[in-house]
Scaffold this motif. Structure first.
Motif, short mmCIF file in Angstrom:
data_model
loop_
_atom_site.label_atom_id
_atom_site.label_comp_id
_atom_site.label_asym_id
_atom_site.label_seq_id
_atom_site.Cartn_x
_atom_site.Cartn_y
_atom_site.Cartn_z
N ARG A 170 -9.29 3.21 1.13
CA ARG A 170 -8.46 4.38 1.46
C ARG A 170 -8.33 4.52 2.98
NH1 ARG A 170 -9.79 10.56 -0.34
NH2 ARG A 170 -11.89 10.04 0.28
N CYS B 76 -8.46 1.97 -8.70
CA CYS B 76 -7.27 2.62 -8.12
C CYS B 76 -6.31 3.06 -9.21
CB CYS B 76 -6.55 1.64 -7.18
SG CYS B 76 -4.99 2.28 -6.54
N THR C 287 -6.37 -3.49 -1.88
CA THR C 287 -6.27 -3.41 -0.43
C THR C 287 -6.63 -4.74 0.22
OG1 THR C 287 -6.96 -1.11 -0.65
CG2 THR C 287 -6.87 -1.97 1.57
N ILE D 210 -3.72 -0.66 -6.60
CA ILE D 210 -3.58 -1.30 -5.30
C ILE D 210 -4.82 -2.13 -4.99
CG2 ILE D 210 -3.40 -0.92 -2.80
CD1 ILE D 210 -1.89 1.67 -3.47
N GLU E 142 -4.08 8.08 -1.67
CA GLU E 142 -5.25 8.46 -0.86
C GLU E 142 -6.25 9.31 -1.65
OE1 GLU E 142 -4.15 9.89 3.04
OE2 GLU E 142 -2.84 8.17 3.41
N CYS F 277 0.00 4.15 -2.35
CA CYS F 277 -1.35 4.75 -2.31
C CYS F 277 -1.24 6.27 -2.19
CB CYS F 277 -2.15 4.20 -1.14
SG CYS F 277 -3.74 5.03 -0.88
N ILE G 6 0.80 -1.23 0.00
CA ILE G 6 0.00 0.00 0.00
C ILE G 6 0.83 1.27 0.00
CG2 ILE G 6 -1.97 -1.09 1.12
CD1 ILE G 6 -0.94 0.26 3.77
#
Length: 953
Positions: free
Chosen positions: A561, A608, A614, A612, A543, A541, A538
């Motif tokens: 997120r 994404c 998650t 990613i 966000e 990321c 992650i």
């Protein structure tokens, strides 16, 4: 919590349920995070569901002088949606929409996702004007509050210029509906002084020649810096002025409860081309020539941008050989008919035919090729995010220049990047509007890094305003990071006028204070978001929040997120050792909020920008937490045949008990047992399947002359039959075999099937060793059954198909049921569609395999009334989560029953998903194979493919 907020919270509890008042440290941090690089943690997060709640909340906030900030999707990039006070989130009650006559207008509540609005309008070849890159995640409230535009929108079709009417709530709690004469008349009486003041300010502005000209000059370009002062010059009625001031006000002047847009054409025919120029000057000359032609979008990409994507799959090889100064334009034109499109392409091509280019200009109408072009453009921002150093963030800035000076402006930006040591910064943007985005990575962990960022922003501001009189914010909104520069861009008179508007409409300064207007010259350097290393899965990321709309747990616990935000904070606390008590609390709360209620479906990866999943993080955490159960998992994997037999026995006993005592008594009995066991006993519902019929063990005869297919039923379809009372009591395997034989195929079952599994049940719990053991065992079985890949494999359950496709032996040609039916069965079947409506659920695995549209088409062949429920993505059943964590399934499907109430049947491609869908919809969901079998008959005089034909296919 500060005493003032404790008192405010007590008053809130009088009209908002406690479940929607959030104060714990984990969720306030998670819900308080937006896409910007700022971090403020709210004292209270309030989820509101109605206008009345907003009215009461604002009146209470005014009485106690508590600041409030409104949040829609939180995709804002400039710090508009963060606060250390009270954050107001939109719940399910804000997703309504109404289409007006001929779809010429659409009324939207602020919680509607922009892409969904366009979906409602698509049957009419209409769309809303704004088209931000975040349209599939951003909500209407945020789109309008920031006056977001996009690649094709320009200024003519933004929210300001396509606004028809609005329901708005002012800081004092007054509701005004500008489309309703009674509401307007009442408002003119109750707020006479406010409207008179607005009218006076507008008159003064129009009479101030210099200011009037300044406003006209500023809006010749895209501009979202500060308030929409053109509302004062372009409208005379103070009610019209008021509603247009709300657009782009970033929640600082009021709350937009509903917006009615004038819709715009969405032409179905499109053509795109990618044009390469040796030098920036030639590229910008082309932009000026293209502006008067019928282009829908002209996107500029500099050499650094092209370099960031040149090695991506599908990119043309010659991009790698482009010279250092090369620049590209991505051009698209749209039309209502093919002839009109061809004419437009001719006009556009002629306009730039005399310019030297590096590759011949060729427009394409092929959807795959055009998608590849746009993938280059859309991949620029994530390309930077994916390769940045851990601990840095990605910043995207948004400026606009006069088109005729675009080349000079780009050169100046490159010089500033060099001065402040940003060698990897790249530039792209909506060239037709002179709107450029520049993207760079930034750390905020040292004084030198902060100094460089401050110097960069100061120089950019001075250059954009001083040299070009451009816009510091063209479409991303002012936020916090450009608030110190508003006066620089607009001048003292306009800036003071903005403050007058703020003080008129929000005299107590309780609506999102500090955003858009801020007298602190360093506010853009405060409250910067930490981005610590947490896990390689992650760490890249950014966000942005694009993942949130598809997450099944988004209204129950955390989104992808938010899981990443909290895991980063846990990692930060572990590394710093600064607050052991807070760390322990975070870890404890994360188990349920982050791990237990994650479906690990992977849908987040499909939206994404940096790919990613998650769910991979969740499985890694589960693996660590389940480390002491590894040996048990291996034992289960080694004795899987017995586990399947035991499961069928348990299902038979439960089904018999259900038949004996009835649904109501069964629900009471199992509910009591679950409660006594502290919810260790799985949830039982009337949708619980009975046992599946025993699978055949003998292989088919090899000399039938028909094409052969190896059928791989999943362990779920081998174990779980239809629920009691289902329309068709055959097992999925029986129906599948019937459909395959109807289409002329010979069905072969692998030997040793009973003990096999793709490994998904183990993988989802982080038991990776057992998962890979079962997958590899299944692969060996399939190699034997297919004669080393000679025969194709039909897999009947989409999650299992996805799992196997990700890592199966390359010799095995495995097709998911949807793929095989579409490619090989349809040519040999005649399908008669039924009149009865059918509900379709597209599973997350089908979406990840790119099968959503094919699945819709297959279902559409079988019914004249296909219903695909809105707002539903992953169902949240997640293998066994529907039994063990049923609230996840309930939350994900909370709107399903209303959406399918006029249907009597539903279809999908996963047996476990169908259990939850049946329970929460009240209608019977089965595999789409049941529907296809019911609606089809063999096609006469068909020529069947041979095994060799299928191998070539």
């Amino acid at each position: 919590m500060k005493p003032a907020y404790s008192a405010f919270l007590q008053e809130l509890a009088a009209f908002i349920p406690e479940t929607r008042l959030i104060t714990d440290p984990l969720r306030t941090l998670a819900y308080g995070t937006d896409a910007s690089f700022y971090r403020l943690v709210p004292q209270i997060v309030v989820r509101v569901e109605s206008e009345q709640e907003i009215i009461q909340l604002l009146r209470l906030a005014a009485a106690q002088q508590i600041p409030v900030t409104f949040r829609a999707a939180g995709t804002s990039l400039s710090g508009q949606a963060v606060t250390d006070s009270v954050l107001v989130q939109l719940g399910d009650g804000w997703k309504g929409h109404r289409l007006h006559k001929d779809a010429s207008m659409i009324s939207l509540q602020p919680g509607v996702i922009g892409g969904h609005a366009n979906r409602y309008l698509a049957p009419f070849n209409r769309k809303i004007g704004p088209d931000p890159a975040s349209i599939n995640s951003a909500m209407i409230g945020g789109i309008a509050a920031n006056n977001a535009s996009g690649m094709c929108c320009g200024t003519a079709q933004n929210s300001f210029n396509t606004l028809a009417s609005m329901r708005l709530i002012l800081a004092d709690g007054t509701l005004l509906d500008t489309a309703q004469p009674d509401s307007v008349a009442a408002f003119r009486k109750s707020h006479r002084i406010l409207l008179q003041t607005l009218d006076s300010l507008a008159r003064q502005t129009r009479e101030n020649t210099a200011l009037h000209q300044r406003i006209a000059h500023k809006y010749r370009l895209k501009n979202t810096t500060g308030y929409a002062l053109n509302a004062l010059t372009e409208h005379e009625d103070p009610v019209e002025i008021l509603q247009h001031l709300m657009i782009g006000s970033e929640g600082t002047l009021g709350f937009m409860a509903e917006i009615t847009y004038n819709t715009v054409n969405d032409h179905p025919y499109k053509a795109s081309t990618l044009i390469f120029f040796e030098q920036l000057q030639g590229c910008c000359e082309a932009v000026a020539l293209l502006k008067p032609t019928p282009v829908a979008a002209v996107e500029l990409i500099d050499r650094a941008g092209l370099r960031s994507v040149e090695n991506k799959p599908g990119m043309p090889d010659f991009i790698q050989q482009l010279p250092a100064g090369a620049t590209a334009l991505l051009v698209e034109t749209r039309a209502a008919s093919p002839d009109e499109l061809a004419q437009q392409v001719s006009v556009i091509s002629a306009a730039i035919a005399h310019l030297p280019v590096l590759e011949p200009v060729r427009f394409s109408t092929d959807t795959t090729e055009c998608a590849q072009y746009w993938a280059i453009r859309k991949g620029l921002f994530p390309a930077v995010g994916a390769v940045r150093e851990t601990g840095t963030t990605v910043i995207i800035e948004d400026v606009a220049f006069p088109v005729e000076r675009l080349a000079d402006a780009v050169a100046d930006l490159h010089r500033i990047f060099q001065k402040w040591d940003y060698p990897d910064a790249l530039i792209f943007g909506h060239a037709l509007e002179g709107n450029l985005h520049f993207v760079f990575t930034q750390a905020f962990d040292t004084p030198d890094a902060l100094r460089r960022y401050e110097g960069l922003m100061d120089d950019v501001a001075q250059m954009v305003v001083g040299r070009y009189d451009g816009s510091l914010k063209a479409e991303h909104g002012t936020g916090r990071n450009m608030a110190p520069y508003v006066e620089l861009e607009w001048g003292e008179d306009a800036y003071q006028l903005m403050w007058q508007l703020k003080e008129l409409l929000d005299p107590l300064n309780i609506l999102n204070p500090g955003v858009l207007l801020n007298r602190d010259p360093r506010v853009h350097l405060d409250n910067l978001k930490p981005m610590p290393a947490a896990n390689p899965i992650i760490d890249k990321c950014i966000e942005c929040g694009f993942c949130e709309a598809s997450c099944p747990s988004r209204d129950l616990t955390l989104t992808p997120r938010q899981r990443i935000v909290i895991w980063r904070e846990i990692a930060r606390l572990e590394a710093s050792g600064e607050d052991p008590q807070r760390l322990a609390l975070m870890r404890q709360d994360y188990r349920y909020q982050g791990t237990d209620t994650c479906a690990a479906c992977g849908l987040c990866s499909t939206s994404c920008p940096v790919g990613i999943n998650t769910g991979d993080l969740t499985r890694a955490i589960r693996s660590r937490d389940n480390e002491n159960r590894t040996r048990f998992a291996q034992w289960l994997a080694a004795h899987y045949g017995g586990v399947n037999k035991g499961s069928r026995i348990a299902l038979r006993l439960a089904d018999s008990a259900h038949g004996l005592i009835g649904t109501s008594a069964m629900r009471t009995l199992t509910g009591t047992m679950r409660k006594i066991s502290a919810e260790r006993i799985p949830l039982w519902t009337e949708a619980m399947p009975g046992p599946a019929a025993k699978m055949p063990v003998a292989p088919a005869q090899p000399d039938s002359g028909r094409p052969r297919v190896v059928y791989l039923p999943s362990c779920a379809s081998r174990t779980m039959g239809p629920a009691r009372g289902s329309q068709d009591n055959r097992s999925l395997a029986q129906v599948t075999e019937a459909l395959l034989r109807k289409a002329g195929y010979e069905v072969i079952y692998p030997q040793g099937l009973e003990a096999q599994c793709c490994g998904m049940p183990f993988q989802s719990k982080g038991m990776f060793g057992a998962a890979d053991f079962k997958r590899d065992e299944t692969a060996r079985m399939l190699l034997v059954a297919t004669d080393n890949g000679t025969l194709p494999v039909y897999s009947d359950t989409s999650p299992c198909s996805l799992r196997l496709k990700e890592s199966l032996d390359s010799r095995i040609r495995l097709y998911d049921s949807v793929e095989f039916i579409d490619q090989f069965l349809l040519p040999h079947l005649d399908i008669e569609p039924q009149d009865e409506p059918v509900a379709l659920h597209v599973t997350c695995s089908a979406s990840r395999m790119g099968q959503a549209e094919v699945l819709k088409r297959l279902a559409g062949l079988c019914t004249r009334k296909l219903v695909v429920p809105d707002q539903i993505s992953c169902c949240g059943f997640a293998g066994d989560k529907g039994f063990t964590t049923p609230e996840l399934n309930a939350s994900a499907l909370r709107t399903l029953k209303t959406s399918v109430q006029h249907c009597r049947q539903g279809v999908s491609t996963s047996r476990t998903c169908e259990i939850g869908l049946t329970h929460h919809s009240g209608i019977d969901y089965q595999s789409i194979v049941y529907l296809l079998d019911r609606c089809s008959r063999p096609r006469e005089q068909q020529t069947m493919p041979t095994d060799q034909d299928m191998r070539r296919a």
